[in-house]
Design a protein around this motif. Structure first.
Motif, mmCIF file in Angstrom:
data_model
loop_
_atom_site.group_PDB
_atom_site.id
_atom_site.type_symbol
_atom_site.label_atom_id
_atom_site.label_comp_id
_atom_site.label_asym_id
_atom_site.label_seq_id
_atom_site.Cartn_x
_atom_site.Cartn_y
_atom_site.Cartn_z
ATOM 1 N N LEU A 178 0.856 -1.194 0.000
ATOM 2 C CA LEU A 178 0.000 0.000 0.000
ATOM 3 C C LEU A 178 0.892 1.244 0.000
ATOM 4 O O LEU A 178 1.825 1.331 0.803
ATOM 5 C CB LEU A 178 -0.887 -0.023 1.256
ATOM 6 N N VAL A 202 1.933 4.938 0.837
ATOM 7 C CA VAL A 202 1.686 5.836 1.975
ATOM 8 C C VAL A 202 2.414 7.149 1.699
ATOM 9 O O VAL A 202 3.588 7.140 1.301
ATOM 10 C CB VAL A 202 2.234 5.203 3.281
ATOM 11 N N ASP A 205 4.108 10.627 2.847
ATOM 12 C CA ASP A 205 4.674 11.359 3.981
ATOM 13 C C ASP A 205 4.383 12.844 3.740
ATOM 14 O O ASP A 205 5.034 13.490 2.911
ATOM 15 C CB ASP A 205 6.190 11.095 4.066
ATOM 16 N N GLN A 206 3.378 13.353 4.460
ATOM 17 C CA GLN A 206 2.913 14.719 4.183
ATOM 18 C C GLN A 206 3.958 15.778 4.518
ATOM 19 O O GLN A 206 3.876 16.900 4.047
ATOM 20 C CB GLN A 206 1.628 14.986 4.982
ATOM 21 N N MET A 262 -6.952 3.109 -0.114
ATOM 22 C CA MET A 262 -6.339 1.857 0.371
ATOM 23 C C MET A 262 -6.948 0.609 -0.268
ATOM 24 O O MET A 262 -6.329 -0.435 -0.303
ATOM 25 C CB MET A 262 -6.441 1.753 1.890
ATOM 26 N N CYS A 300 -5.431 0.740 -4.289
ATOM 27 C CA CYS A 300 -3.971 0.717 -4.509
ATOM 28 C C CYS A 300 -3.467 -0.727 -4.494
ATOM 29 O O CYS A 300 -3.798 -1.509 -3.606
ATOM 30 C CB CYS A 300 -3.277 1.529 -3.412
ATOM 31 N N GLU A 338 6.061 5.629 -6.296
ATOM 32 C CA GLU A 338 7.311 5.767 -5.527
ATOM 33 C C GLU A 338 8.480 6.014 -6.474
ATOM 34 O O GLU A 338 9.349 6.844 -6.218
ATOM 35 C CB GLU A 338 7.547 4.503 -4.694
ATOM 36 N N ILE A 353 6.291 9.387 -1.264
ATOM 37 C CA ILE A 353 5.241 8.370 -1.312
ATOM 38 C C ILE A 353 5.968 7.038 -1.430
ATOM 39 O O ILE A 353 6.895 6.894 -2.232
ATOM 40 C CB ILE A 353 4.246 8.609 -2.475
ATOM 41 N N ARG A 354 5.559 6.112 -0.612
ATOM 42 C CA ARG A 354 6.347 4.892 -0.490
ATOM 43 C C ARG A 354 5.422 3.705 -0.282
ATOM 44 O O ARG A 354 4.435 3.820 0.432
ATOM 45 C CB ARG A 354 7.228 5.078 0.754
ATOM 46 N N ARG A 380 1.121 -4.222 3.536
ATOM 47 C CA ARG A 380 -0.134 -3.777 4.157
ATOM 48 C C ARG A 380 -0.132 -3.950 5.669
ATOM 49 O O ARG A 380 -0.669 -3.106 6.394
ATOM 50 C CB ARG A 380 -1.320 -4.523 3.544
ATOM 51 N N ALA A 418 1.618 -0.932 6.903
ATOM 52 C CA ALA A 418 1.006 0.368 6.591
ATOM 53 C C ALA A 418 -0.304 0.588 7.339
ATOM 54 O O ALA A 418 -0.639 1.725 7.673
ATOM 55 C CB ALA A 418 0.761 0.476 5.090
ATOM 56 N N LEU A 419 -1.023 -0.504 7.618
ATOM 57 C CA LEU A 419 -2.356 -0.348 8.184
ATOM 58 C C LEU A 419 -2.405 -0.700 9.667
ATOM 59 O O LEU A 419 -1.670 -1.587 10.116
ATOM 60 C CB LEU A 419 -3.347 -1.257 7.437
#
Ligand code: SF4
Ligand code: SF4
Length: 283
Positions: free
Chosen positions: A154, A156, A158-159, A206, A209, A216, A226-227, A231, A234-235
């Motif tokens: 998934l 994710v 990084d903001q 989610m 994807c 990435e 974004i990486r 799952r 990530a979750l």
């Protein structure tokens, strides 16, 4: 026994002992090395497996390390460099001693080579044992392969390091996503700092994807903002006792539990609470 024979015997014995000690030393050293090697041979929890891989424990039991998936990935017709006409490196690598992955098993690193989500999914078709499970990428209604069912991980965001979240215009990941506007969409937001610009923030769905990692690979930041992660990493996981009243699957889960005995049975629960709750209390 003559002097010469005696010397030969002594020197043979000495040699035997030296050889024995040497062999034992090598054995111990080999054992230590092997122990270290076996330890190293465990995969990092961040390992990404090829499409349709079984869950990690089952995958490790089922994969025979034949490399056919990696070969199929490398030899796929679309894997040709347009400029040179030569094959490009394949997505799937077979782990070597220096990789942080169980040796001999297939994995991929999206920032190096992402998965191109081939329609015919040759890597999975090539797997002779089902470690890459065709049923996971076969549409049950049509019986046809469906690359949107792939599930490698998934993505994710990084903001903090995604420059789109700073207000700069960047949609590199969005444009690279083969499931654009499904797996990855851009969310518009007003930039309160400038008052006149908009944010275009990448947001991952989610469910859609696949974890191919094309985003990435495309990300313009020095370390990808974004990486793709497995799952399980990530979750989060809320626990079975939390129930979403509005979710049909959860409702079904609750229904299935009704009628089951959920009481704890131990020595104490066999007694009447009145027999032990006030034990020792004097009035
Ligand atoms: S689906 Fe991905 S991993 Fe499989 S052959 Fe195509 S590019 Fe390689
Ligand atoms: S990993 Fe990235 S590019 Fe691939 S489907 Fe998910 S969001 Fe799209």
């Amino acid at each position: 026994m003559g002097e010469k024979a005696k010397k030969v015997t002594i020197s043979s014995r000495r040699r035997f002992l030296t050889d024995f000690a040497y062999a034992t030393g090598l054995g111990i050293m080999g054992g230590l090395l092997w122990a270290g090697y076996a330890e190293k041979a465990k995969s990092s929890p961040l390992t990404l497996r090829p499409p349709a891989a079984l869950d990690e424990p089952d995958f490790l039991k089922t994969c025979i390390k034949c490399g056919l998936c990696a070969e199929a990935c490398f030899n796929r017709p679309s894997n040709i460099d347009r400029d040179t006409g030569e094959p490009r490196p394949g997505t799937i690598k077979m782990a070597r001693a220096q990789d942080d992955v169980t040796i001999g098993t297939p994995f991929f690193i999206p920032r190096d080579v992402p998965c191109y989500m081939c329609d015919d999914i040759p890597c999975v078709v090539a797997c002779p044992t089902g470690a890459l499970d065709l049923t996971k990428v076969t549409n049950p209604k049509t019986g046809e392969l469906d690359y949107t069912m792939m599930d490698m991980g998934l993505a994710v965001v990084d903001q903090n390091s995604c420059i789109a979240f700073w207000g700069l215009q960047c949609d590199a990941c969005y444009r690279a996503c083969p499931l654009m506007d499904k797996a990855l969409r851009l969310e518009y937001d007003k930039n309160e700092r400038t008052g006149k610009h908009a944010f275009l923030k990448p947001v991952v769905d989610m469910h859609a994807c696949t974890g191919c990692g094309l985003c990435e690979k495309a990300c313009v930041t020095e370390k990808p903002a974004i990486r793709v992660l497995p799952r399980e990493i990530a979750l989060g996981k809320p626990g079975a006792h939390y129930v979403k009243g509005w979710d049909k699957k959860d409702q079904q889960r609750v229904k299935e539990r009704v009628g089951k005995d959920v009481t704890t049975h131990d020595k104490r629960s066999a007694k009447n609470p009145m027999d032990y709750l006030n034990k020792g209390v004097e009035y």
